[in-house]
Each structure stands twice: as C-alpha cells, then as structure tokens.
Design a protein around this motif. Structure first.
Motif, PDB file in Angstrom:
ATOM      1  N   SER A   1      19.783   4.958 -18.247  1.00  0.00           N
ATOM      2  CA  SER A   1      20.580   4.581 -19.425  1.00  0.00           C
ATOM      3  C   SER A   1      21.062   5.807 -20.190  1.00  0.00           C
ATOM      4  N   VAL A   2      20.200   6.780 -20.351  1.00  0.00           N
ATOM      5  CA  VAL A   2      20.583   8.006 -21.060  1.00  0.00           C
ATOM      6  C   VAL A   2      21.652   8.752 -20.266  1.00  0.00           C
TER       7      VAL A   2
ATOM      8  N   LEU B   1      21.448  10.912 -28.061  1.00  0.00           N
ATOM      9  CA  LEU B   1      21.022  10.825 -26.657  1.00  0.00           C
ATOM     10  C   LEU B   1      20.156  12.015 -26.258  1.00  0.00           C
TER      11      LEU B   1
ATOM     12  N   GLY C   1      24.821   6.977 -20.755  1.00  0.00           N
ATOM     13  CA  GLY C   1      25.280   7.244 -22.120  1.00  0.00           C
ATOM     14  C   GLY C   1      25.962   8.598 -22.233  1.00  0.00           C
ATOM     15  N   PHE C   2      25.377   9.613 -21.618  1.00  0.00           N
ATOM     16  CA  PHE C   2      25.991  10.945 -21.619  1.00  0.00           C
ATOM     17  C   PHE C   2      27.369  10.915 -20.957  1.00  0.00           C
TER      18      PHE C   2
ATOM     19  N   ILE D   1      16.686  11.572 -27.421  1.00  0.00           N
ATOM     20  CA  ILE D   1      15.938  10.672 -26.545  1.00  0.00           C
ATOM     21  C   ILE D   1      15.564  11.387 -25.246  1.00  0.00           C
ATOM     22  N   ALA D   2      16.504  12.127 -24.682  1.00  0.00           N
ATOM     23  CA  ALA D   2      16.280  12.765 -23.383  1.00  0.00           C
ATOM     24  C   ALA D   2      15.165  13.805 -23.429  1.00  0.00           C
TER      25      ALA D   2
ATOM     26  N   LEU E   1      15.158   4.056 -18.602  1.00  0.00           N
ATOM     27  CA  LEU E   1      15.555   4.877 -19.740  1.00  0.00           C
ATOM     28  C   LEU E   1      16.346   6.094 -19.279  1.00  0.00           C
ATOM     29  N   GLU E   2      15.884   6.741 -18.214  1.00  0.00           N
ATOM     30  CA  GLU E   2      16.583   7.912 -17.678  1.00  0.00           C
ATOM     31  C   GLU E   2      17.990   7.535 -17.197  1.00  0.00           C
TER      32      GLU E   2
END
Length: 107
Positions: A10-11, A55, A14-15, A58-59, A7-8
């Motif tokens: 992917s985020v 994002l 994404g950023f 989520i982060a 997840l970290e």
C-alpha cells in the motif's frame, strides 16, 4: 498475505500515485495557461508533498516526517493565499487600466 506485506504494498502504491500527481502538477505549472492554473498546480504539489511526508513516516516508522508535513502544509496554505491575493490585485489593476483606456478613447 500478511499485514506487513499489505502495508508495504500500500505504501509503495501510495508513493507511485503521489509521484504521478506531482508530475501532472508540474505539467500544469509549466503549461498554464493562466496564473490561477499555476496557483492551483503549486497548491496540488504542496498537498502531494505533504502526502509524501506522511507515507515516508509510515515507511520508515519515524514521526519526524509528520512534523515536516505539518509545517509544509501551513507554509503551503499561506503561499496559496498570498499568490491568490496577488492574482486578484493584478486582475483588478488590469480591469482598471482597461476602463481608463476606454474612457480616454471616448473623449
């Protein structure tokens, strides 16, 4: 790789992609060449910033960013509609002026 690590990662990716999209939109906004190109660039920037807010929610695991994203999406939509309407009116006015000049040249 654990779920949290994925997840970290992917985020973070994404950023990076959202940042790249905003940079490309800024270039299109600056270079144009026409008003519709600039309107689309502004709309892309709005969508990218909404994605950034998602994002960020989520982060940091805070849903307040989703409220900001929703409001920004609505304001961005209204701004795009207003700019498009302005561009259409300017185009119609320009066409009307051109027809008026042609009519005067024939007389």
């Amino acid at each position: 790789m654990t779920g949290a690590e994925f997840l970290e990662l992917s985020v973070g990716a994404g950023f990076a992609m959202v940042f790249g999209a905003v940079l490309m939109a800024v270039v299109r906004l600056a270079r144009g060449p026409s008003l519709p190109d600039r309107v689309v660039a502004l709309d892309l920037m709005t969508v990218a910033i909404v994605a950034f807010c998602g994002l960020m929610a989520i982060a940091v695991r805070d849903t307040a960013f989703l409220d900001v994203a929703l409001v920004l999406a609505l304001v961005g939509f209204l701004a795009t509609v207003a700019l498009s309407r302005f561009a259409e009116r300017a185009r119609l006015r320009r066409e009307r002026d051109e027809k008026g000049e042609e009519g005067e040249a024939r007389d």
